[in-house]
Design a protein around this motif. Structure first.
Motif, PDB file in Angstrom:
ATOM      1  N   ALA A  49      35.634  47.283  42.635  1.00 39.22           N
ATOM      2  CA  ALA A  49      34.427  47.288  41.795  1.00 39.22           C
ATOM      3  C   ALA A  49      33.483  48.436  42.149  1.00 39.22           C
ATOM      4  O   ALA A  49      32.505  48.692  41.428  1.00 39.22           O
ATOM      5  N   LYS A 108      38.857  38.889  38.980  1.00 39.53           N
ATOM      6  CA  LYS A 108      39.822  38.268  38.065  1.00 39.53           C
ATOM      7  C   LYS A 108      41.101  39.087  37.979  1.00 39.53           C
ATOM      8  O   LYS A 108      42.215  38.547  37.998  1.00 39.53           O
ATOM      9  N   ALA A 109      40.959  40.398  37.909  1.00 37.95           N
ATOM     10  CA  ALA A 109      42.129  41.279  37.803  1.00 37.95           C
ATOM     11  C   ALA A 109      42.998  41.214  39.047  1.00 37.95           C
ATOM     12  O   ALA A 109      44.231  41.288  38.976  1.00 37.95           O
ATOM     13  N   ARG A 138      27.300  42.282  38.433  1.00 37.46           N
ATOM     14  CA  ARG A 138      27.943  40.976  38.527  1.00 37.46           C
ATOM     15  C   ARG A 138      29.182  40.924  37.646  1.00 37.46           C
ATOM     16  O   ARG A 138      30.242  40.425  38.042  1.00 37.46           O
ATOM     17  N   GLN A 139      29.076  41.459  36.426  1.00 34.20           N
ATOM     18  CA  GLN A 139      30.214  41.462  35.515  1.00 34.20           C
ATOM     19  C   GLN A 139      31.341  42.341  36.048  1.00 34.20           C
ATOM     20  O   GLN A 139      32.521  41.974  35.986  1.00 34.20           O
ATOM     21  N   LYS A 140      30.981  43.500  36.618  1.00 34.53           N
ATOM     22  CA  LYS A 140      31.987  44.416  37.155  1.00 34.53           C
ATOM     23  C   LYS A 140      32.749  43.773  38.317  1.00 34.53           C
ATOM     24  O   LYS A 140      33.983  43.859  38.403  1.00 34.53           O
ATOM     25  N   SER A 165      33.039  40.485  38.882  1.00 33.98           N
ATOM     26  CA  SER A 165      33.806  39.353  38.355  1.00 33.98           C
ATOM     27  C   SER A 165      35.108  39.815  37.710  1.00 33.98           C
ATOM     28  O   SER A 165      36.164  39.187  37.890  1.00 33.98           O
ATOM     29  N   GLU A 166      35.038  40.904  36.971  1.00 32.63           N
ATOM     30  CA  GLU A 166      36.239  41.441  36.325  1.00 32.63           C
ATOM     31  C   GLU A 166      37.247  41.935  37.361  1.00 32.63           C
ATOM     32  O   GLU A 166      38.460  41.740  37.211  1.00 32.63           O
ATOM     33  N   ALA A 167      36.746  42.567  38.428  1.00 29.66           N
ATOM     34  CA  ALA A 167      37.641  43.043  39.488  1.00 29.66           C
ATOM     35  C   ALA A 167      38.307  41.866  40.198  1.00 29.66           C
ATOM     36  O   ALA A 167      39.509  41.897  40.492  1.00 29.66           O
TER      37      ALA A 167
END
Length: 344
Positions: free
Chosen positions: A11, A41-42, A33-35, A37-39
């Protein structure tokens, strides 16, 4: 296993920032926070519950004490509690209080302290003074679902109101000869539910100038089999002129409908039947019921205890119920034929 450091690198942030973003504690911009969370999840990163507990001082688990794991009502309530806790990231620790007094005492004395929880929900279990003191001594939020004890927060439906509403439905349709199947004494220990529900039935009849003592009634055990046996006694009584029947649970009402079928009694042409609960089988049987939304009760209890865990309060509330009209009730036939006479 993917580490927090790997998520942070992916991230492009520090490990401390990644930890704040994933835990929800501390200031982190929405974009960061979104960045993170996406990392996470990936990469398939799962937050360590142990690490989260150490950081927050909470176990992220709620204890639930229930007297029964086999009955439909308790399973439905547990479903509502479990769904809500899971969505909030909490575990459920279940304690089944059996009829063994020593085991019950051990649960309150030691089990609740042995595995740390953040709060406790007691489901439809009346507590004595010692048990209440043990729960108060835990130093954590406690709520009782299905009763209103004096010393602990509680939430419950109006057990008089549900049967009063059921009886009023039949009276409004024009029924005057109404029978009743209620719970036997074995179920009157915790918050006196059978007594309360019979009182609500009596109130509805009294409001219409009908003597409740003259109403045909039988006790059963809140099961389909119990309702079946009780209804056979009511329907088979010599000269029975019942045109309506209120059962204090849907399972007993379903048993009554099966008994009527076996006796050749048509529902609702000869007898209208109303239950209480909102049982999942009610739709299949076309049963008119007063739905007390047990899954919703579980959700309300879980939301209440979670709000108190994080210090946001958590208001006590009267639990909702509503009349759901289906095909098991109708206006009485004008013929006045006794139900003990064979149909058609």
């Amino acid at each position: 296993m993917v580490s927090l450091d790997e998520v942070a690198r992916a991230a492009g942030v520090s490990s401390a920032t990644a930890s704040r973003a994933l835990s929800g504690r501390g200031h982190v911009s929405p974009a960061t926070r979104q960045k993170v969370s996406e990392a996470a999840k990936a990469l398939g990163y799962v937050v360590s519950s142990a690490a989260s507990s150490l950081a927050s001082g909470r176990s992220r688990s709620i204890g639930v004490i229930t007297p029964d794991l086999h009955r439909w009502f308790f399973n439905s309530v547990l479903t509502g509690i479990s769904d809500t806790l899971t969505r909030a990231g909490y575990d459920l620790t279940l304690y089944n209080v059996t009829s063994d007094p020593q085991l019950r005492r051990e649960i309150f004395r030691a089990f609740l302290r042995r595995r740390r929880v953040d709060g406790v929900i007691v489901v439809a279990l009346e507590l004595d003074d010692w048990e209440t003191e043990q729960l108060q001594g835990l130093g954590m939020p406690v709520a009782v679902l299905g009763g209103r004890p004096r010393q602990l927060p509680g939430m419950a439906i109006d057990d008089q109101g549900v049967t009063r509403l059921a009886a009023e439905h039949l009276l409004t349709l024009g029924h005057h000869e109404i029978g009743y199947i209620g719970g036997d004494q074995a179920f009157d220990m915790d918050y006196h539910v059978p007594t309360q529900r019979r009182e609500g039935f009596n109130q509805a009849l009294q409001a219409q100038g009908i003597d409740p003592a003259a109403a045909a009634a039988r006790a059963a055990d809140f099961t389909i089999e119990g309702g079946y046996d009780a209804a056979k006694q009511l329907f088979g009584a010599p000269g029975s002129s019942l045109t309506g029947l209120v059962a204090a649970s849907d399972e007993m009402a379903i048993g009554a409908m099966i008994a009527a079928k076996d006796l050749g009694i048509q529902i609702p042409q000869q007898v209208s039947v109303v239950g209480v609960d909102g049982h999942e089988l009610g739709t299949l049987f076309g049963l008119t019921t007063v739905d007390q939304h047990p899954v919703g009760q579980g959700r309300i209890a879980a939301e209440h205890i979670l709000a108190r865990v994080v210090g946001e309060g958590g208001e006590e509330s009267d639990l909702p119920f509503e009349l759901v009209v289906r095909s098991s009730t109708a206006a009485p036939a004008e013929s006045g034929r006794s139900i003990s006479e064979p149909s058609g």
